[in-house]
Scaffold this active site. Structure first.
Site, PDB file in Angstrom:
ATOM      1  N   LYS A  45     -57.838   2.557  24.849  1.00 58.31           N
ATOM      2  CA  LYS A  45     -57.021   2.073  25.979  1.00 58.31           C
ATOM      3  C   LYS A  45     -57.483   2.717  27.289  1.00 58.31           C
ATOM      4  CE  LYS A  45     -53.057   1.248  23.037  1.00 58.31           C
ATOM      5  NZ  LYS A  45     -51.825   1.823  22.503  1.00 58.31           N
ATOM      6  N   LEU A  97     -53.389   6.421  14.720  1.00 56.50           N
ATOM      7  CA  LEU A  97     -53.404   5.168  15.472  1.00 56.50           C
ATOM      8  C   LEU A  97     -52.084   5.107  16.223  1.00 56.50           C
ATOM      9  CD1 LEU A  97     -54.758   2.663  12.760  1.00 56.50           C
ATOM     10  CD2 LEU A  97     -56.016   3.653  14.680  1.00 56.50           C
ATOM     11  N   ASP A  98     -52.117   4.577  17.429  1.00 54.58           N
ATOM     12  CA  ASP A  98     -50.892   4.458  18.215  1.00 54.58           C
ATOM     13  C   ASP A  98     -49.882   3.567  17.491  1.00 54.58           C
ATOM     14  OD1 ASP A  98     -52.204   5.907  20.177  1.00 54.58           O
ATOM     15  OD2 ASP A  98     -52.846   4.111  21.267  1.00 54.58           O
ATOM     16  N   LYS A  99     -48.646   3.693  17.892  1.00 53.86           N
ATOM     17  CA  LYS A  99     -47.591   2.891  17.265  1.00 53.86           C
ATOM     18  C   LYS A  99     -47.901   1.393  17.366  1.00 53.86           C
ATOM     19  CE  LYS A  99     -42.634   2.143  17.399  1.00 53.86           C
ATOM     20  NZ  LYS A  99     -41.376   2.390  18.113  1.00 53.86           N
TER      21      LYS A  99
END
Ligand code: URA
Length: 232
Positions: free
Chosen positions: A183, A98-100
């Site tokens: 995104k 998962l992205d930051k």
């Protein structure tokens, strides 16, 4: 090694160090005297002639908070493994990333085979995300997201399920896990993700009472269901 023995109930850290020092512990038949010896979790470990029962495979679900990187180590940033306090993390890896700035359900395990399959496009494991977006996602955009959209890769995204809830948030279920996929999908329909949370991963659902930053071991039933997810 000393942590593993202590976790397996062989004694306190100092007691197990003493057992090691006295040559009572063997690893795959060879005496091991070093508490700091690295173990992968696959070895046969005996203490005073008795096999040490420890779970060969371990599975944890973490509610990853924003601001933490999905990595096993990082020179500057706090990692998801840093959050698994009191857990032997040397052999654990996150399943996917998962992205930051994304929060939500993250599975961590030392079961490489299961992790590999869960991530394989072949098994089509669903992941459901909740996204708050810069603009409302209209019906037309929902249809495009569902059909598959060009996000600049060699192939469009696979069919997905897209809905908007009563709060106007997007619920997007995808079967792939491409880099920044959600995104990029929203960008492809002229929108922008402002906040992203993963609600589920295969049959695993983020429990409402598992707060951001908290984790727990998977139950036997959850492990079984995950195996079922990739059995088809
Ligand atoms: N899609 C994204 O864009 N980011 C994530 O963290 C997960 C899925």
């Amino acid at each position: 090694m000393d942590k593993l023995l202590a976790d397996a109930g062989m004694g306190t850290r100092s007691q197990v160090k003493e057992l090691l020092r006295r040559g009572f512990v063997t690893v795959d038949g060879a005496v091991c005297k070093k508490g700091e010896q690295k173990v992968s979790g696959q070895e046969r470990i005996c203490c005073q002639g008795q096999a040490v029962e420890y779970a060969r495979y371990r599975y944890y679900m973490l509610h990853k908070p924003q601001g933490v990187v999905t990595a096993t180590r990082d020179a500057r940033e706090k990692t998801v493994l840093d959050l698994l306090k009191g857990v032997h993390t040397a052999d654990l890896s996150p399943v996917g990333r998962l992205d930051k700035d994304t929060e939500g359900l993250l599975l961590l395990t030392n079961d490489g085979e299961l992790a590999h399959r869960l991530l394989s496009p072949k098994y089509h494991v669903d992941k459901c995300y909740l996204a708050r977006t810069a603009r409302p996602v209209e019906a037309e955009a929902l249809a495009v997201l569902e059909q598959g959209v060009d996000i600049g890769d060699d192939k469009p995204t696979l069919p997905a399920v897209a809905k908007v809830n009563e709060q106007g948030e997007l619920l997007l279920t995808i079967r792939e896990g491409r880099y920044h996929q959600v995104k990029r999908m929203l960008r492809a329909v002229d929108n922008e993700v402002l906040y992203l949370k993963r609600l589920s991963f295969g049959s695993l659902v983020l429990p409402e009472d598992l707060e951001a930053g908290a984790f727990r071991a998977l139950t036997e039933e959850e492990q079984e269901r995950l195996r079922h997810d990739i059995s088809g």
